[in-house]
Design a protein around this motif. Structure first.
Motif: not given
Length: 384
Positions: A282-286, A307-309, A331-334, A348-351
């Motif tokens: 129900x969240x747009x862009x999901x 979204x800023x992942x 680690x902030x990597x995708x 991928x980062x916003x996953x």
């Protein structure tokens, strides 16, 4: 914030040790503390406990007890298997086939084998994480000695058609190794029926203690591995060192409990996953990754576009969820899994990987979705 105020939704990273498992383990720290290799009553009692546990673990995955070697976990078992088998069989060939979405516990030993002169083919996957069996067949060469593909992916929950994979590999005379860690205790795993030659799995993913796992070697197919570690003849020389008797006892108890509750737990996790994914969509862009594929019942991998992942997990400070595997979570990597599936870096980062467990409730899911919606709205507002 106190941990008991957080909602834990990272059961693919680890699980709490079942209280019944702890109770089974406790005597082997104190009264029954013998070394399982000692030739007296204390050692005999410990050795008997180890073999009872080995039978229980074998029961969950339908193997023969003699086919299981205890190790410190799936990662050590992977190293024992890959180095032990490939180096022992290097006279037959030096080519290994694996996949880009494997766990680091497999990928890093494969990289080390490449540095030692082995050739590794890493199969591509489609947008849902599936390997192409035609590509697999075409990749097999006369010097191929192993196909190494996991049963269930730890990030997306995707279940590979392992029986079809083993049949294909065996038709070419190639051994199959599989990381079955995430599948054990969540779905039925039948090592005898699947045809898998070598398997690795761990206790702490199925409500057992950390620090103990197992290596399976299919005796029907005469699979064995050369020595990779030295220092004693424990576990038939495959894994030397004093046995972790309390851990092994706990592993066995956890497997017995998992086997008794497998169907009931599967139904509960499937229901919670459906509730979670319906609400998230129900969240747009999901996007729910691998949503139409055969997946583990407890695992959801969800991506949020726009979204800023890099900030997402910090905004979800009331939830315990992950960006991917616990081995790379700091680690902030995708995710290498999502990248292999063709997901763009920013998405991928916003996953998130959300994995439920025995203690998860419907109310937990409702609150988690509320927290995620709040975080997504805040991050979209910030990014404008």
């Amino acid at each position: 914030m106190s941990l008991n105020k957080k909602i834990y939704l990272d059961y693919n990273a680890t699980t709490p040790t079942d209280s019944r498992v702890v109770d089974a383990m406790l005597p082997y720290f104190t009264d029954n503390f013998g070394n399982a290799s000692s030739d007296h009553s204390f050692g005999w009692y410990a050795d008997e406990a180890v073999e009872i546990a080995r039978n229980k673990v074998a029961g969950l995955v339908n193997s023969r007890p003699v086919e299981l070697t205890f190790a410190s976990g799936a990662t050590e078992a992977a190293n024992l298997a890959l180095f032990g088998f490939c180096k022992k069989n290097s006279n037959k060939g030096n080519h290994i086939i694996s996949c880009k979405t494997e766990h680091k516990a497999v990928l890093e030993p494969l990289e080390a084998l490449e540095a030692d002169g082995f050739e590794v083919t890493y199969l591509d996957v489609d947008t849902n994480g599936n390997v192409d069996l035609n590509e697999l067949e075409e990749s097999i060469k006369p010097d191929t000695i192993m196909v190494c593909l996991m049963l269930a992916n730890n990030e997306t929950g995707l279940i590979h058609p392992i029986t079809s994979i083993t049949e294909l590999a065996h038709s070419k005379g190639v051994t199959v190794m599989s990381d079955i860690t995430q599948a054990v205790g969540k779905i039925p795993v039948d090592l005898q029926d699947s045809g898998i030659d070598i398997a690795i799995f761990s206790s702490h993913k199925t409500y057992g203690p950390k620090g103990i796992g197992a290596l399976y070697l299919n005796k029907n197919n005469n699979i064995s591995v050369g020595r990779h570690l030295y220092g004693g003849n424990h576990e038939k020389g495959v894994r030397p060192g004093t046995l972790n008797v309390p851990g092994i006892v706990g592993f066995g108890e956890a497997c017995e409990i998992a086997q008794q509750n497998l169907e009931e737990n599967h139904q509960k996790q499937s229901s919670l996953r459906s509730q979670l994914e319906e609400a998230l969509l129900s969240i747009e862009g999901t996007t729910i990754n691998c949503v139409k594929e055969n997946r583990l019942p407890n695992t959801t991998n969800v991506s949020f576009k726009g979204v800023d992942g890099t900030k997402l997990l910090r905004y979800l400070n009331k939830l315990a969820v992950s960006r991917g595997s616990a081995c790379t979570a700091n680690q902030v990597n995708p995710s290498h899994v999502l990248k292999a599936m063709g997901v763009e870096n920013d998405v991928a980062l916003a996953s998130l990987r959300i994995s439920t467990g025995r203690n998860t409730t419907s109310e937990d899911i409702e609150q988690a979705v509320s927290e995620i919606k709040k975080a997504i709205n805040q991050l979209k507002t910030v990014s404008i």
